[in-house]
Design a protein around this motif. Structure first.
Motif, PDB file in Angstrom:
ATOM      1  N   THR A   1       0.826  -1.202   0.000  1.00 52.99           N
ATOM      2  CA  THR A   1       0.000   0.000   0.000  1.00 52.99           C
ATOM      3  C   THR A   1       0.865   1.258   0.000  1.00 52.99           C
ATOM      4  O   THR A   1       0.356   2.369   0.074  1.00 52.99           O
ATOM      5  N   ASN A   2       2.182   1.053  -0.032  1.00 54.36           N
ATOM      6  CA  ASN A   2       3.163   2.147  -0.020  1.00 54.36           C
ATOM      7  C   ASN A   2       3.059   3.009   1.244  1.00 54.36           C
ATOM      8  O   ASN A   2       3.412   4.178   1.234  1.00 54.36           O
ATOM      9  N   TRP A   3       2.599   2.391   2.327  1.00 57.03           N
ATOM     10  CA  TRP A   3       2.569   3.079   3.618  1.00 57.03           C
ATOM     11  C   TRP A   3       3.939   2.921   4.285  1.00 57.03           C
ATOM     12  O   TRP A   3       4.053   2.373   5.373  1.00 57.03           O
ATOM     13  N   ILE A   4       4.982   3.391   3.606  1.00 56.49           N
ATOM     14  CA  ILE A   4       6.327   3.278   4.162  1.00 56.49           C
ATOM     15  C   ILE A   4       6.623   4.523   4.987  1.00 56.49           C
ATOM     16  O   ILE A   4       7.433   4.511   5.901  1.00 56.49           O
ATOM     17  N   ALA A   5       5.946   5.614   4.636  1.00 53.48           N
ATOM     18  CA  ALA A   5       6.056   6.864   5.398  1.00 53.48           C
ATOM     19  C   ALA A   5       5.681   6.576   6.852  1.00 53.48           C
ATOM     20  O   ALA A   5       4.983   5.615   7.128  1.00 53.48           O
ATOM     21  N   PRO A   6       6.167   7.429   7.769  1.00 56.65           N
ATOM     22  CA  PRO A   6       6.033   7.094   9.190  1.00 56.65           C
ATOM     23  C   PRO A   6       4.637   6.612   9.606  1.00 56.65           C
ATOM     24  O   PRO A   6       4.503   5.516  10.132  1.00 56.65           O
ATOM     25  N   LEU A   7       3.608   7.410   9.380  1.00 53.88           N
ATOM     26  CA  LEU A   7       2.320   7.021   9.947  1.00 53.88           C
ATOM     27  C   LEU A   7       1.554   6.123   9.000  1.00 53.88           C
ATOM     28  O   LEU A   7       1.868   6.025   7.815  1.00 53.88           O
ATOM     29  N   GLY A   8       0.554   5.439   9.513  1.00 55.02           N
ATOM     30  CA  GLY A   8      -0.225   4.539   8.678  1.00 55.02           C
ATOM     31  C   GLY A   8      -0.972   3.528   9.502  1.00 55.02           C
ATOM     32  O   GLY A   8      -0.937   3.579  10.732  1.00 55.02           O
ATOM     33  N   PRO A   9      -1.671   2.604   8.842  1.00 55.84           N
ATOM     34  CA  PRO A   9      -2.573   1.689   9.548  1.00 55.84           C
ATOM     35  C   PRO A   9      -1.880   0.770  10.558  1.00 55.84           C
ATOM     36  O   PRO A   9      -2.485   0.405  11.558  1.00 55.84           O
ATOM     37  N   ASN A  10      -0.624   0.396  10.317  1.00 60.86           N
ATOM     38  CA  ASN A  10       0.053  -0.461  11.296  1.00 60.86           C
ATOM     39  C   ASN A  10       0.318   0.279  12.599  1.00 60.86           C
ATOM     40  O   ASN A  10       0.243  -0.307  13.684  1.00 60.86           O
ATOM     41  N   VAL A  11       0.642   1.571  12.493  1.00 56.84           N
ATOM     42  CA  VAL A  11       0.863   2.371  13.700  1.00 56.84           C
ATOM     43  C   VAL A  11      -0.420   2.410  14.520  1.00 56.84           C
ATOM     44  O   VAL A  11      -0.424   2.121  15.724  1.00 56.84           O
ATOM     45  N   ASP A  12      -1.534   2.723  13.870  1.00 62.22           N
ATOM     46  CA  ASP A  12      -2.825   2.754  14.582  1.00 62.22           C
ATOM     47  C   ASP A  12      -3.160   1.379  15.151  1.00 62.22           C
ATOM     48  O   ASP A  12      -3.602   1.246  16.290  1.00 62.22           O
ATOM     49  N   GLY A  13      -2.960   0.349  14.331  1.00 59.08           N
ATOM     50  CA  GLY A  13      -3.308  -1.010  14.754  1.00 59.08           C
ATOM     51  C   GLY A  13      -2.465  -1.465  15.930  1.00 59.08           C
ATOM     52  O   GLY A  13      -2.982  -2.062  16.889  1.00 59.08           O
ATOM     53  N   PHE A  14      -1.181  -1.178  15.888  1.00 62.26           N
ATOM     54  CA  PHE A  14      -0.285  -1.580  16.980  1.00 62.26           C
ATOM     55  C   PHE A  14      -0.687  -0.861  18.273  1.00 62.26           C
ATOM     56  O   PHE A  14      -0.736  -1.458  19.349  1.00 62.26           O
ATOM     57  N   GLU A  15      -1.018   0.424  18.154  1.00 63.13           N
ATOM     58  CA  GLU A  15      -1.437   1.172  19.343  1.00 63.13           C
ATOM     59  C   GLU A  15      -2.714   0.585  19.942  1.00 63.13           C
ATOM     60  O   GLU A  15      -2.835   0.427  21.157  1.00 63.13           O
ATOM     61  N   GLN A  16      -3.651   0.219  19.057  1.00 63.05           N
ATOM     62  CA  GLN A  16      -4.900  -0.384  19.564  1.00 63.05           C
ATOM     63  C   GLN A  16      -4.626  -1.728  20.237  1.00 63.05           C
ATOM     64  O   GLN A  16      -5.193  -2.041  21.284  1.00 63.05           O
ATOM     65  N   ASP A  17      -3.727  -2.514  19.636  1.00 69.19           N
ATOM     66  CA  ASP A  17      -3.395  -3.830  20.219  1.00 69.19           C
ATOM     67  C   ASP A  17      -2.789  -3.670  21.615  1.00 69.19           C
ATOM     68  O   ASP A  17      -3.104  -4.432  22.533  1.00 69.19           O
ATOM     69  N   ILE A  18      -1.889  -2.694  21.758  1.00 70.87           N
ATOM     70  CA  ILE A  18      -1.224  -2.492  23.057  1.00 70.87           C
ATOM     71  C   ILE A  18      -2.243  -2.028  24.101  1.00 70.87           C
ATOM     72  O   ILE A  18      -2.267  -2.516  25.229  1.00 70.87           O
ATOM     73  N   SER A  19      -3.123  -1.103  23.702  1.00 71.56           N
ATOM     74  CA  SER A  19      -4.151  -0.644  24.640  1.00 71.56           C
ATOM     75  C   SER A  19      -5.065  -1.792  25.052  1.00 71.56           C
ATOM     76  O   SER A  19      -5.388  -1.948  26.233  1.00 71.56           O
TER      77      SER A  19
END
Ligand SMILES: *Cc1c(COP(=O)(O)O)cnc(C)c1O
Length: 376
Positions: A26-44
């Motif tokens: 998806t070319n989400w190589i730039a810092p922010l993106g769905p994995n950042v959000d997803g990882f944060e939700q998983d940790i919470s």
């Protein structure tokens, strides 16, 4: 040369590459993106902390935590002495002074009595400590009821360094969620890893939003680049967070595997006179057993020391490590105030971390045990 057995090496699951692959596709190589959000939700979801900001390291999380607690040059910050230097270094980044507190023998973590003594003494000397950095070393919970009572009594915020304690609980509650904020690490040797990374967790949305803002260069809301505050480049990238999402899926398994290492070593070595294991002091405390640690009392082992065991293991190409050298013994912190009782000095002299990776094979562990037994 026999095959190397590591102290604690990365252990990937099945899903990490898929999340990373998605980032590429998806070319989400730039810092922010769905994995950042997803990882944060998983940790919470896992810790129960309402909000999470994923960052480049646990050290960055501690640094931002101190900034959010408004620690300024000249302030004093209380910190566990028995820890890794990364717990204390960010105090210095802020130009503040660490006040080191020794351990108590049950958990090896900050001694509540000494904490009270130190706070009262610092206040008497003219300065109330600005914050308390509380470390859950080797995954073992601190005496949370006692410590939080004292912190609340004096109105000093607690920043929990749970870098080694993801998956540990106190009275069923995740470590890192008792203080105003908590920090986690996903460095290469931690219980789960993103190769390098960390997180700041809190129930207070404002703090975590501010952490996200500061960790992305503190850019004001404007079409051009405008800054009213000093910012940092501390945000985790979307590629790295993809590894984290995969690792979160195996975290409960990793905790079980590490606890199983501890049980194995204990069942095979605790009969040796002079070797002691670090027990959970009471049923309120559950540790992730990040590392299995033992202490060796040379008075009871016919002179066999911790160092004898470490060298014998090294001879067999097995990595083990002395316990952390306390901060009050570190040259870089030698001039900092310290409230001591000798507990962490003794642990440093006699303690050893055994290979504890979740990817150790039964044969690996057997080799470790046989090497130790052969010294006796
Ligand atoms: C690993 C660790 C840190 C630092 O985390 P990084 O992600 O390596 O910066 C801080 N405190 C303790 C107790 C640690 O073990």
């Amino acid at each position: 040369m026999k095959e190397k057995i590591w102290l604690s090496s990365p252990h990937m699951g099945e899903e990490e590459q898929e999340y990373v692959q998605q980032a590429f596709e998806t070319n989400w190589i730039a810092p922010l993106g769905p994995n950042v959000d997803g990882f944060e939700q998983d940790i919470s979801a896992f810790t129960g902390a309402k909000h999470t900001a994923v960052l480049t390291s646990g050290t960055a999380a501690l640094h931002l935590g101190l900034i959010l607690l408004d620690v300024q040059p000249g302030d004093e910050v209380i910190c566990s002495s028995f820890t890794f230097a990364a717990s204390a270094n960010p105090i210095r980044y802020q130009g503040a002074t660490p006040i080191f507190i020794d351990s108590e023998p049950d958990t090896w973590n900050m001694d509540p009595e000494l904490l009270r003594t130190a706070i009262e003494d610092r206040i008497e000397k003219g300065k109330k400590p600005k914050a308390i950095i509380l470390v859950h070393l080797y995954g073992m919970p601190c005496k949370m009821d006692e410590i939080m009572d004292i912190a609340e009594e004096f109105g000093i915020p607690v920043l929990e360094d749970a870098a080694e304690a993801l998956g540990s609980t106190y009275k069923g509650q995740s470590l890192g969620t008792f203080g105003k904020m908590g920090t986690l690490s996903f460095n290469g040797n931690k219980i789960i890893t993103t190769s390098g990374g960390g997180a700041l967790i809190s129930d207070e949305e404002k703090l975590i939003e501010k952490a996200r803002f500061l960790s992305t260069q503190a850019r004001d809301d404007a079409p051009h680049y405008q800054h009213s505050q000093i910012g940092y480049n501390y945000r985790m990238s979307n590629v790295v967070a993809g590894i984290g999402r995969g690792q979160m899926q195996v975290l409960p398994k990793r905790v079980a595997q590490r606890r199983e290492n501890y049980s194995f070593y204990k069942s095979r070595l605790s009969d040796i006179e002079g070797i002691s294991f670090h027990e959970e002091p009471n049923p309120d405390m559950s540790t992730n057993r990040w590392l299995t640690t033992i202490t060796v009392n040379p008075d009871e082992t016919n002179g066999v020391s911790r160092e004898d065991l470490r060298l014998a293991l090294q001879e067999e190409n097995i990595e083990s490590r002395p316990l952390w050298k306390p901060m009050h013994q570190q040259p870089v912190f030698h001039s900092c105030p310290y409230y001591g009782n000798g507990v962490s000095d003794k642990l440093f002299n006699n303690g050893l971390c055994l290979p504890s990776g979740s990817n150790l094979t039964p044969a690996d562990r057997e080799r470790v045990v046989q090497t130790i037994v052969s010294v006796f």
